[in-house]
Design a protein around this motif. Structure first.
Motif, PDB file in Angstrom:
ATOM      1  N   ARG A  72       1.140  -2.553  -7.906  1.00  7.73           N
ATOM      2  CA  ARG A  72      -0.015  -3.085  -8.618  1.00  7.73           C
ATOM      3  C   ARG A  72      -0.914  -3.824  -7.641  1.00  7.73           C
ATOM      4  NH1 ARG A  72       1.634  -0.070 -11.756  1.00  7.73           N
ATOM      5  NH2 ARG A  72       1.978  -0.262 -14.006  1.00  7.73           N
ATOM      6  N   LEU A  73      -2.217  -3.743  -7.864  1.00 11.29           N
ATOM      7  CA  LEU A  73      -3.205  -4.388  -7.015  1.00 11.29           C
ATOM      8  C   LEU A  73      -4.307  -4.938  -7.915  1.00 11.29           C
ATOM      9  CD1 LEU A  73      -4.140  -4.966  -4.111  1.00 11.29           C
ATOM     10  CD2 LEU A  73      -5.085  -2.658  -4.025  1.00 11.29           C
ATOM     11  N   GLU A  74      -4.530  -6.253  -7.841  1.00 12.00           N
ATOM     12  CA  GLU A  74      -5.511  -6.908  -8.709  1.00 12.00           C
ATOM     13  C   GLU A  74      -6.788  -7.196  -7.933  1.00 12.00           C
ATOM     14  OE1 GLU A  74      -4.784  -7.502 -11.889  1.00 12.00           O
ATOM     15  OE2 GLU A  74      -2.621  -7.045 -11.816  1.00 12.00           O
ATOM     16  N   ALA A  75      -7.936  -6.980  -8.581  1.00  8.88           N
ATOM     17  CA  ALA A  75      -9.215  -7.304  -7.953  1.00  8.88           C
ATOM     18  C   ALA A  75     -10.289  -7.404  -9.018  1.00  8.88           C
ATOM     19  CB  ALA A  75      -9.603  -6.249  -6.925  1.00  8.88           C
ATOM     20  N   GLU A  76     -10.957  -8.540  -9.046  1.00  9.02           N
ATOM     21  CA  GLU A  76     -12.116  -8.758  -9.920  1.00  9.02           C
ATOM     22  C   GLU A  76     -11.845  -8.360 -11.363  1.00  9.02           C
ATOM     23  OE1 GLU A  76     -15.705  -7.175  -8.302  1.00  9.02           O
ATOM     24  OE2 GLU A  76     -15.443  -8.180  -6.378  1.00  9.02           O
ATOM     25  N   GLY A  77     -10.671  -8.754 -11.860  1.00  9.64           N
ATOM     26  CA  GLY A  77     -10.349  -8.514 -13.253  1.00  9.64           C
ATOM     27  C   GLY A  77      -9.841  -7.126 -13.566  1.00  9.64           C
ATOM     28  N   ARG A  78      -9.710  -6.257 -12.563  1.00  9.94           N
ATOM     29  CA  ARG A  78      -9.167  -4.925 -12.779  1.00  9.94           C
ATOM     30  C   ARG A  78      -7.792  -4.817 -12.123  1.00  9.94           C
ATOM     31  NH1 ARG A  78     -12.474  -0.783 -14.982  1.00  9.94           N
ATOM     32  NH2 ARG A  78     -10.484   0.301 -14.960  1.00  9.94           N
ATOM     33  N   THR A  79      -6.914  -4.065 -12.744  1.00 10.65           N
ATOM     34  CA  THR A  79      -5.595  -3.803 -12.196  1.00 10.65           C
ATOM     35  C   THR A  79      -5.528  -2.352 -11.760  1.00 10.65           C
ATOM     36  OG1 THR A  79      -4.531  -5.451 -13.620  1.00 10.65           O
ATOM     37  CG2 THR A  79      -3.113  -3.776 -12.648  1.00 10.65           C
ATOM     38  N   LEU A  80      -5.242  -2.145 -10.486  1.00 11.51           N
ATOM     39  CA  LEU A  80      -5.028  -0.803  -9.962  1.00 11.51           C
ATOM     40  C   LEU A  80      -3.528  -0.568  -9.856  1.00 11.51           C
ATOM     41  CD1 LEU A  80      -7.587  -0.742  -6.992  1.00 11.51           C
ATOM     42  CD2 LEU A  80      -8.017  -0.394  -9.429  1.00 11.51           C
ATOM     43  N   ARG A  81      -3.125   0.654 -10.039  1.00  9.65           N
ATOM     44  CA  ARG A  81      -1.713   1.021  -9.884  1.00  9.65           C
ATOM     45  C   ARG A  81      -1.581   2.109  -8.841  1.00  9.65           C
ATOM     46  NH1 ARG A  81      -0.922   5.983 -12.075  1.00  9.65           N
ATOM     47  NH2 ARG A  81      -2.342   6.650 -13.734  1.00  9.65           N
ATOM     48  N   ARG A  82      -0.371   2.222  -8.271  1.00 10.69           N
ATOM     49  CA  ARG A  82      -0.128   3.285  -7.306  1.00 10.69           C
ATOM     50  C   ARG A  82      -0.133   4.619  -8.036  1.00 10.69           C
ATOM     51  NH1 ARG A  82       1.689   1.001  -2.292  1.00 10.69           N
ATOM     52  NH2 ARG A  82       2.089   3.021  -1.361  1.00 10.69           N
ATOM     53  N   GLU A 103      -2.119   5.574   1.179  1.00 10.82           N
ATOM     54  CA  GLU A 103      -1.948   4.821  -0.060  1.00 10.82           C
ATOM     55  C   GLU A 103      -3.053   5.250  -1.025  1.00 10.82           C
ATOM     56  OE1 GLU A 103      -1.803   0.616   0.149  1.00 10.82           O
ATOM     57  OE2 GLU A 103      -0.082   0.544   1.515  1.00 10.82           O
ATOM     58  N   VAL A 104      -2.660   5.607  -2.239  1.00  7.73           N
ATOM     59  CA  VAL A 104      -3.635   6.009  -3.255  1.00  7.73           C
ATOM     60  C   VAL A 104      -3.466   5.100  -4.458  1.00  7.73           C
ATOM     61  CG1 VAL A 104      -4.523   7.875  -4.687  1.00  7.73           C
ATOM     62  CG2 VAL A 104      -3.525   8.396  -2.435  1.00  7.73           C
ATOM     63  N   TRP A 105      -4.543   4.411  -4.807  1.00  4.49           N
ATOM     64  CA  TRP A 105      -4.563   3.484  -5.936  1.00  4.49           C
ATOM     65  C   TRP A 105      -5.552   3.994  -6.968  1.00  4.49           C
ATOM     66  CZ3 TRP A 105      -1.310  -0.760  -5.815  1.00  4.49           C
ATOM     67  CH2 TRP A 105      -0.734  -1.065  -4.572  1.00  4.49           C
ATOM     68  N   VAL A 106      -5.211   3.860  -8.244  1.00  4.04           N
ATOM     69  CA  VAL A 106      -6.086   4.376  -9.295  1.00  4.04           C
ATOM     70  C   VAL A 106      -6.331   3.308 -10.359  1.00  4.04           C
ATOM     71  CG1 VAL A 106      -5.430   6.774  -8.926  1.00  4.04           C
ATOM     72  CG2 VAL A 106      -4.150   5.387 -10.570  1.00  4.04           C
ATOM     73  N   ALA A 107      -7.499   3.382 -10.966  1.00  3.30           N
ATOM     74  CA  ALA A 107      -7.856   2.536 -12.104  1.00  3.30           C
ATOM     75  C   ALA A 107      -7.863   3.411 -13.344  1.00  3.30           C
ATOM     76  CB  ALA A 107      -9.233   1.905 -11.895  1.00  3.30           C
ATOM     77  N   ASP A 108      -7.020   3.077 -14.304  1.00  2.00           N
ATOM     78  CA  ASP A 108      -6.933   3.862 -15.527  1.00  2.00           C
ATOM     79  C   ASP A 108      -8.137   3.621 -16.417  1.00  2.00           C
ATOM     80  OD1 ASP A 108      -4.393   5.280 -15.390  1.00  2.00           O
ATOM     81  OD2 ASP A 108      -3.487   3.299 -15.365  1.00  2.00           O
ATOM     82  N   GLY A 109      -8.716   4.724 -16.916  1.00  2.00           N
ATOM     83  CA  GLY A 109      -9.823   4.591 -17.848  1.00  2.00           C
ATOM     84  C   GLY A 109      -9.400   3.969 -19.158  1.00  2.00           C
ATOM     85  N   ALA A 110      -8.113   4.126 -19.504  1.00  2.00           N
ATOM     86  CA  ALA A 110      -7.625   3.564 -20.759  1.00  2.00           C
ATOM     87  C   ALA A 110      -7.821   2.061 -20.823  1.00  2.00           C
ATOM     88  CB  ALA A 110      -6.148   3.905 -20.941  1.00  2.00           C
ATOM     89  N   GLY A 154      -8.337   9.335 -18.989  1.00  2.00           N
ATOM     90  CA  GLY A 154      -8.444   9.721 -17.587  1.00  2.00           C
ATOM     91  C   GLY A 154      -8.498   8.523 -16.664  1.00  2.00           C
ATOM     92  N   LEU A 155      -9.048   8.743 -15.470  1.00  2.00           N
ATOM     93  CA  LEU A 155      -9.156   7.690 -14.469  1.00  2.00           C
ATOM     94  C   LEU A 155     -10.595   7.244 -14.317  1.00  2.00           C
ATOM     95  CD1 LEU A 155      -6.859   9.095 -11.625  1.00  2.00           C
ATOM     96  CD2 LEU A 155      -6.252   7.477 -13.439  1.00  2.00           C
ATOM     97  N   ASP A 156     -10.755   5.939 -14.137  1.00  2.00           N
ATOM     98  CA  ASP A 156     -12.083   5.394 -13.862  1.00  2.00           C
ATOM     99  C   ASP A 156     -12.403   5.399 -12.381  1.00  2.00           C
ATOM    100  OD1 ASP A 156     -12.928   4.904 -16.415  1.00  2.00           O
ATOM    101  OD2 ASP A 156     -12.598   2.740 -16.373  1.00  2.00           O
TER     102      ASP A 156
END
Length: 390
Positions: free
Chosen positions: A233-243, A286-293, A299-301
């Motif tokens: 998990r990676l947090e930034a500016e109120g968004r959570t990214l996941r591997r 390393e690939v990090w994604v932000a879920d659109g959900a 999908g992905l944002d």
């Protein structure tokens, strides 16, 4: 009777069985995993695992310690003959001597599920890069070489060091099986962990980054912990990214295509990120994604692709889906990249973009990046930019 078409039955999967692990050497850099030979390995392991200070080695194992070498040899002669558990000696390449053992067990080729267990490390192997490489080699062999889809780790729920190790190695905790076993006359609740084949590419990068020579100082102390490399998990500016996992590949490719295809006209060539094999990217970056959900969308944002190099972190790609543009996600992704660089002990973040993409260059400048050089390639000019991180 309910219509089967309307019942949730799970995804359809490949039903081809995996091969059983063979009695063959698994070659590493620091250690080799060698089929256990009693005549060779038992005399090396017995003195290293018995004595006044050795009780803790056996505390959570189902066997041992032994009253004498004869009893030890008898047990391991029988264990070495079994196909499940399949016993390997861990042989230190520098000395040629066994420094521990581990097994593949609960080997289930039809369901492509396999467990690592019966792990014994002598003091010479404990808390060393060789010990970590051992777990990397076994996971890679099971998931990448043999093609198992599920890799398990189980331990006594009271064994806190083993539970911490599982999470550091990239396993995910699944729960506690209460009153699961009776071991040495005592109740054992068992903590279950797993690693799936689709998670392995990113976990492998964590292992390989930790084991790299540049991750150790002159005294062989680690610079960055394995748990940091394997963060999910990676947090930034109120968004959570996941591997990302292999399951995300179609969505990742869709976001990259949508984000970069519009640059073709300005560049006059195919954008660099659209030339990549994303299966290879998932195994080497390393690939990090932000879920659109997270924002009520399917999908992905967004997608963030990073490459931790010895002296810096390369931000290979910052891509947002069209539906997420204008939401501030691009800023969050870039901030996340810089945060990841700091977490990995890198003091400089670098990136590149096409020279005709002046709006991109100005945006990166506003974010503190400066132009270092312009690279002339046969078909394009790339602007390389860097930011020193405070």
């Amino acid at each position: 009777m309910a219509d089967e078409k309307n019942l949730p039955l799970g995804e359809v999967v490949d039903t081809a069985p995996a091969p059983r692990p063979a009695r063959a050497v698994i070659v590493g850099t620091l250690v080799d995993l060698v089929p256990f030979e009693v005549a060779t390995h038992a005399p090396e392991l017995f003195p290293a695992t018995h004595g006044p200070e050795s009780a803790a080695i056996w505390a959570y194992l189902p066997n041992g310690p032994y009253p004498d070498y004869a009893a030890f040899e008898s047990y391991y002669a029988a264990a070495a003959a079994k196909d499940d558990p399949l016993l390997f000696a861990i042989v230190d390449k520098a000395t040629g001597r066994a420094v521990g053992h581990a097994t593949f067990l609960r080997i289930d080729p039809p369901n492509r599920s396999i467990e690592v267990g019966h792990i014994l490390y002598t003091p010479a192997l404990m808390k060393t890069p060789a010990g970590t490489e051992t777990m990397y080699l076994m996971a890679r062999h099971a998931l990448e070489t043999l093609g198992y889809r599920r890799y398990e780790w189980k331990c006594n729920a009271l064994n806190a060091p083993s539970r911490r190790a599982a999470e550091r190695y990239g396993f995910r905790f699944e729960g506690i099986f209460r009153h699961h076993m009776i071991v040495k006359g005592r109740n054992r609740d068992t903590a279950w962990f797993s690693m799936l084949a689709e998670e392995w590419p990113q976990v492998a990068i964590g292992f390989e980054s930790w084991l790299a020579a540049e991750n150790f100082d002159a005294a062989r102390a680690q610079r960055v912990a394995l748990g940091v490399f394997n963060a999910d998990r990676l947090e930034a500016e109120g968004r959570t990214l996941r591997r990302a996992t292999s399951d995300d590949l179609p969505a990742i490719e869709a976001v990259q295509q949508a984000a970069y295809a519009r640059n073709r006209i300005l560049l006059g060539v195919e954008p660099v990120p659209l030339l990549w094999d994303y299966k290879d990217v998932l195994r080497t970056r390393e690939v990090w994604v932000a879920d659109g959900a997270a924002e009520g969308r399917a999908g992905l944002d967004g997608v963030l692709i990073l490459h931790a190099r010895p002296d810096d972190l390369l931000i290979d790609s910052v891509a947002t889906a069209p539906t997420a543009q204008g939401s501030g996600l691009g800023n969050a992704l870039l901030t996340a990249g810089e945060a990841r660089a700091r977490a990995l002990g890198r003091t400089t973040a670098r990136l590149y973009t096409g020279e005709p993409l002046s709006a991109n260059i100005q945006w990166y400048r506003r974010k503190g990046f400066v132009i270092e050089r312009v690279e002339q390639l046969p078909d394009r000019r790339l602007v390389h930019m860097a930011k020193v991180l405070g």
